[in-house]
Design an enzyme around this catalytic site. Structure first.
Site, PDB file in Angstrom:
ATOM      1  N   PRO A  95       0.836  -1.211   0.000  1.00 26.59           N
ATOM      2  CG  PRO A  95      -0.664  -1.531   1.737  1.00 26.59           C
ATOM      3  CD  PRO A  95       0.630  -2.035   1.180  1.00 26.59           C
ATOM      4  CD  GLU A  96       3.913   2.777  -2.690  1.00 29.51           C
ATOM      5  OE1 GLU A  96       4.294   3.773  -2.053  1.00 29.51           O
ATOM      6  OE2 GLU A  96       4.670   1.848  -2.988  1.00 29.51           O
TER       7      GLU A  96
END
Ligand SMILES: [Zn+2]
Length: 275
Positions: free
Chosen positions: A2-3
């Protein structure tokens, strides 16, 4: 992994459901993720109300103050974590390690690789916590601008791309976003940071902001799905110009995209467009 945009979309998806709601029960199904998950923490959380959910880098920070003293619940999705809202009574699946149960919904944290973080900070303040205190500037904050970047890059002889990805300098810029922003700004990932001109710093700052905001907007349209499905926020399909496109034609000049190793990561760029 996840960014920043995924974390921000998670936050936006959770806000209307959780803010103002008291935690009825916390359930831990594993003794540790990246850090220990003591049972005493589950007891501490019960009854606390979530006043706000803020994001710092890729950390989600749940502000749970109360008249008798509260604190902050610090959550990081790690490599493989995802958050969902499920109906009370929904059976937990494998890897569903943490539940925070509210009156009408359950916040469920799934993390197959258990690199996620869930820790408690018994304090009114959050910026003094060791995980948060040394984080760099927020790329979506008003203070992140060309002038800031120009000043921050002076006297730095190392290349610009690893600097963009250093969370002690700027938070939340992963490999994809660094590569795409540098392409958009026409700057080589190999360029010494200290050699950037003022106009280049302006362009790069605008490109970083545009790339992140574009991705958040793309994910925003899936917030409803995210909240109600069992898929989590997932990764957004950012349409990449250079990232993971080695050998393909550059969308601007049609020369082949190149790749090289930089700081242990793959760096994609167009040698013709990026100087
Ligand atoms: Zn090109």
């Amino acid at each position: 992994m996840p960014e920043l945009p995924e974390v921000e979309v998670s936050r936006l998806g959770l806000l209307p459901h959780l803010v103002g709601q008291p935690i009825r029960q916390a359930v831990f199904r594993t003794p540790k993720l990246r850090h220990e998950l003591p049972l005493a923490l589950a007891g501490r959380l019960a009854g606390l109300r979530i006043d706000a959910i803020v994001r710092r880098g890729k950390y989600l920070l749940f502000d749970c103050q109360s008249r008798t003293g509260g604190g902050w619940l610090i959550l990081h999705l790690g490599m493989s974590g995802s958050l969902r809202l499920v109906a009370p009574g929904t059976p937990a699946q494998k890897h569903d390690h943490v539940d925070l149960a509210f009156a009408e919904t359950v916040l469920r944290f799934r993390d197959p690789r258990r690199f996620g973080t869930l820790v408690w900070h018994e304090s009114e303040r959050i910026d003094d916590h060791p995980l948060i205190a040394r984080l760099g500037i927020e790329p979506l904050s008003p203070s992140f601008d060309g002038h800031w970047l120009y000043v921050a890059t002076r006297h730095r002889t190392a290349p610009i791309k690893p600097m963009l990805m250093d969370s002690h300098v700027i938070v939340g810029i992963g490999n994809i976003y660094a590569a795409e922003s540098l392409f958009m700004a026409g700057i080589s990932p190999r360029r010494a940071a200290g050699k950037l001109t003022r106009p280049q710093c302006e362009r790069l700052c605008a490109a970083i902001r545009a790339t992140l905001e574009h991705s958040i907007a793309a994910g925003g349209s899936s917030v409803r799905d995210y909240v109600h499905s069992d898929g989590g926020a997932g990764s957004f399909q950012l349409t990449c110009a250079v990232y993971d496109r080695a050998g393909e034609p550059c969308p601007t000049c049609h020369h082949p995209i190149r790749v090289f190793r930089q700081g242990g990561r793959s760096s994609f760029y167009c040698a013709h467009c990026q100087k």
